[in-house]
Design a protein around this motif. Structure first.
Motif, PDB file in Angstrom:
ATOM      1  N   UNK A  33     -38.613 -62.208 -81.020  1.00  0.00           N
ATOM      2  CA  UNK A  33     -37.907 -61.839 -79.795  1.00  0.00           C
ATOM      3  C   UNK A  33     -36.427 -62.057 -80.033  1.00  0.00           C
ATOM      4  N   UNK A  34     -35.641 -61.003 -79.833  1.00  0.00           N
ATOM      5  CA  UNK A  34     -34.196 -61.073 -80.029  1.00  0.00           C
ATOM      6  C   UNK A  34     -33.539 -60.896 -78.666  1.00  0.00           C
ATOM      7  N   UNK A  35     -32.719 -61.871 -78.292  1.00  0.00           N
ATOM      8  CA  UNK A  35     -32.053 -61.849 -77.004  1.00  0.00           C
ATOM      9  C   UNK A  35     -32.763 -62.763 -76.029  1.00  0.00           C
ATOM     10  N   UNK A  36     -32.488 -62.579 -74.771  1.00  0.00           N
ATOM     11  CA  UNK A  36     -33.112 -63.410 -73.751  1.00  0.00           C
ATOM     12  C   UNK A  36     -32.253 -64.604 -73.398  1.00  0.00           C
ATOM     13  N   UNK A  37     -32.772 -65.420 -72.505  1.00  0.00           N
ATOM     14  CA  UNK A  37     -32.059 -66.614 -72.056  1.00  0.00           C
ATOM     15  C   UNK A  37     -32.461 -67.814 -72.899  1.00  0.00           C
ATOM     16  N   UNK A  38     -31.484 -68.636 -73.245  1.00  0.00           N
ATOM     17  CA  UNK A  38     -31.764 -69.817 -74.081  1.00  0.00           C
ATOM     18  C   UNK A  38     -32.758 -70.754 -73.417  1.00  0.00           C
ATOM     19  N   UNK A  39     -32.634 -70.943 -72.133  1.00  0.00           N
ATOM     20  CA  UNK A  39     -33.504 -71.887 -71.429  1.00  0.00           C
ATOM     21  C   UNK A  39     -34.940 -71.396 -71.322  1.00  0.00           C
ATOM     22  N   UNK A  40     -35.150 -70.119 -71.547  1.00  0.00           N
ATOM     23  CA  UNK A  40     -36.501 -69.566 -71.438  1.00  0.00           C
ATOM     24  C   UNK A  40     -37.184 -69.394 -72.783  1.00  0.00           C
ATOM     25  N   UNK A  41     -36.563 -69.812 -73.865  1.00  0.00           N
ATOM     26  CA  UNK A  41     -37.153 -69.588 -75.184  1.00  0.00           C
ATOM     27  C   UNK A  41     -38.519 -70.259 -75.329  1.00  0.00           C
ATOM     28  N   UNK A  42     -38.699 -71.445 -74.756  1.00  0.00           N
ATOM     29  CA  UNK A  42     -40.015 -72.102 -74.798  1.00  0.00           C
ATOM     30  C   UNK A  42     -41.033 -71.332 -73.975  1.00  0.00           C
ATOM     31  N   UNK A  82     -40.846 -61.001 -91.590  1.00  0.00           N
ATOM     32  CA  UNK A  82     -41.481 -59.692 -91.480  1.00  0.00           C
ATOM     33  C   UNK A  82     -42.591 -59.765 -90.420  1.00  0.00           C
ATOM     34  N   UNK A  83     -42.224 -59.708 -89.138  1.00  0.00           N
ATOM     35  CA  UNK A  83     -43.217 -59.839 -88.075  1.00  0.00           C
ATOM     36  C   UNK A  83     -44.001 -58.543 -87.849  1.00  0.00           C
ATOM     37  N   UNK A  84     -45.020 -58.637 -87.002  1.00  0.00           N
ATOM     38  CA  UNK A  84     -45.804 -57.460 -86.636  1.00  0.00           C
ATOM     39  C   UNK A  84     -45.140 -56.655 -85.523  1.00  0.00           C
ATOM     40  N   UNK A  85     -44.261 -57.287 -84.761  1.00  0.00           N
ATOM     41  CA  UNK A  85     -43.597 -56.629 -83.637  1.00  0.00           C
ATOM     42  C   UNK A  85     -42.240 -57.268 -83.393  1.00  0.00           C
ATOM     43  N   UNK A  86     -41.247 -56.450 -83.080  1.00  0.00           N
ATOM     44  CA  UNK A  86     -39.903 -56.913 -82.729  1.00  0.00           C
ATOM     45  C   UNK A  86     -39.620 -56.499 -81.292  1.00  0.00           C
ATOM     46  N   UNK A  87     -39.291 -57.465 -80.448  1.00  0.00           N
ATOM     47  CA  UNK A  87     -38.963 -57.197 -79.050  1.00  0.00           C
ATOM     48  C   UNK A  87     -37.488 -57.504 -78.837  1.00  0.00           C
ATOM     49  N   UNK A  88     -36.748 -56.519 -78.308  1.00  0.00           N
ATOM     50  CA  UNK A  88     -35.322 -56.689 -78.040  1.00  0.00           C
ATOM     51  C   UNK A  88     -35.083 -56.730 -76.535  1.00  0.00           C
ATOM     52  N   UNK A  89     -34.521 -57.817 -76.053  1.00  0.00           N
ATOM     53  CA  UNK A  89     -34.086 -57.895 -74.661  1.00  0.00           C
ATOM     54  C   UNK A  89     -32.650 -57.386 -74.642  1.00  0.00           C
ATOM     55  N   UNK A  90     -32.456 -56.118 -74.337  1.00  0.00           N
ATOM     56  CA  UNK A  90     -31.164 -55.456 -74.523  1.00  0.00           C
ATOM     57  C   UNK A  90     -30.081 -55.910 -73.560  1.00  0.00           C
ATOM     58  N   UNK A  91     -30.451 -56.451 -72.414  1.00  0.00           N
ATOM     59  CA  UNK A  91     -29.444 -56.864 -71.439  1.00  0.00           C
ATOM     60  C   UNK A  91     -28.710 -58.135 -71.869  1.00  0.00           C
ATOM     61  N   UNK A  92     -29.376 -58.996 -72.648  1.00  0.00           N
ATOM     62  CA  UNK A  92     -28.800 -60.306 -72.960  1.00  0.00           C
ATOM     63  C   UNK A  92     -28.621 -60.526 -74.456  1.00  0.00           C
ATOM     64  N   UNK A  93     -28.270 -59.483 -75.178  1.00  0.00           N
ATOM     65  CA  UNK A  93     -28.095 -59.619 -76.616  1.00  0.00           C
ATOM     66  C   UNK A  93     -26.815 -58.893 -77.034  1.00  0.00           C
ATOM     67  N   UNK A  94     -26.157 -59.416 -78.053  1.00  0.00           N
ATOM     68  CA  UNK A  94     -24.927 -58.790 -78.532  1.00  0.00           C
ATOM     69  C   UNK A  94     -25.246 -57.523 -79.329  1.00  0.00           C
ATOM     70  N   UNK A  95     -24.290 -56.641 -79.343  1.00  0.00           N
ATOM     71  CA  UNK A  95     -24.461 -55.381 -80.068  1.00  0.00           C
ATOM     72  C   UNK A  95     -24.662 -55.634 -81.565  1.00  0.00           C
TER      73      UNK A  95
END
Length: 101
Positions: free
Chosen positions: A5-14, A43-56
């Protein structure tokens, strides 16, 4: 199954990791780019991008690595727990359809 998972809120990582465990997935969460991001991603099976909270810059790095290793990617605009539940449940349904055919 492994998920990055790339992006998201730091406090919600757990919480993100706990949600992935519910679906039988092992998750790595990267809310900020620290050091050699491409090497840590693996090399994961799936990559999830939270586009609202991630740098370009992080999006570009993640997509380059995903393209190189042929990793399926999903873009999600919001970084909520509900959005992650929705994405994982939809992905698992599609995956079981493909495996049964």
């Amino acid at each position: 199954m492994s998920v990055v998972i790339v992006g998201g809120n730091e406090r919600m990582s757990c919480q993100y990791q706990d949600i992935c465990k519910e679906y039988g997935c092992k998750a790595k969460v990267f809310t900020k780019e620290k050091g050699a991001f491409k090497k840590k991603m693996g090399c994961p099976d799936l990559l999830i991008l939270f586009t609202n909270t991630v740098s370009h810059k992080m999006v570009i790095s993640a997509f380059q690595e995903a393209k190189k290793n042929q990793i399926p990617t999903l873009r999600v605009h919001t970084s909520s727990a509900t959005a992650l539940h929705h994405v994982l449940s939809g992905y698992m349904k599609d995956k079981t359809r493909v495996e049964r055919c």
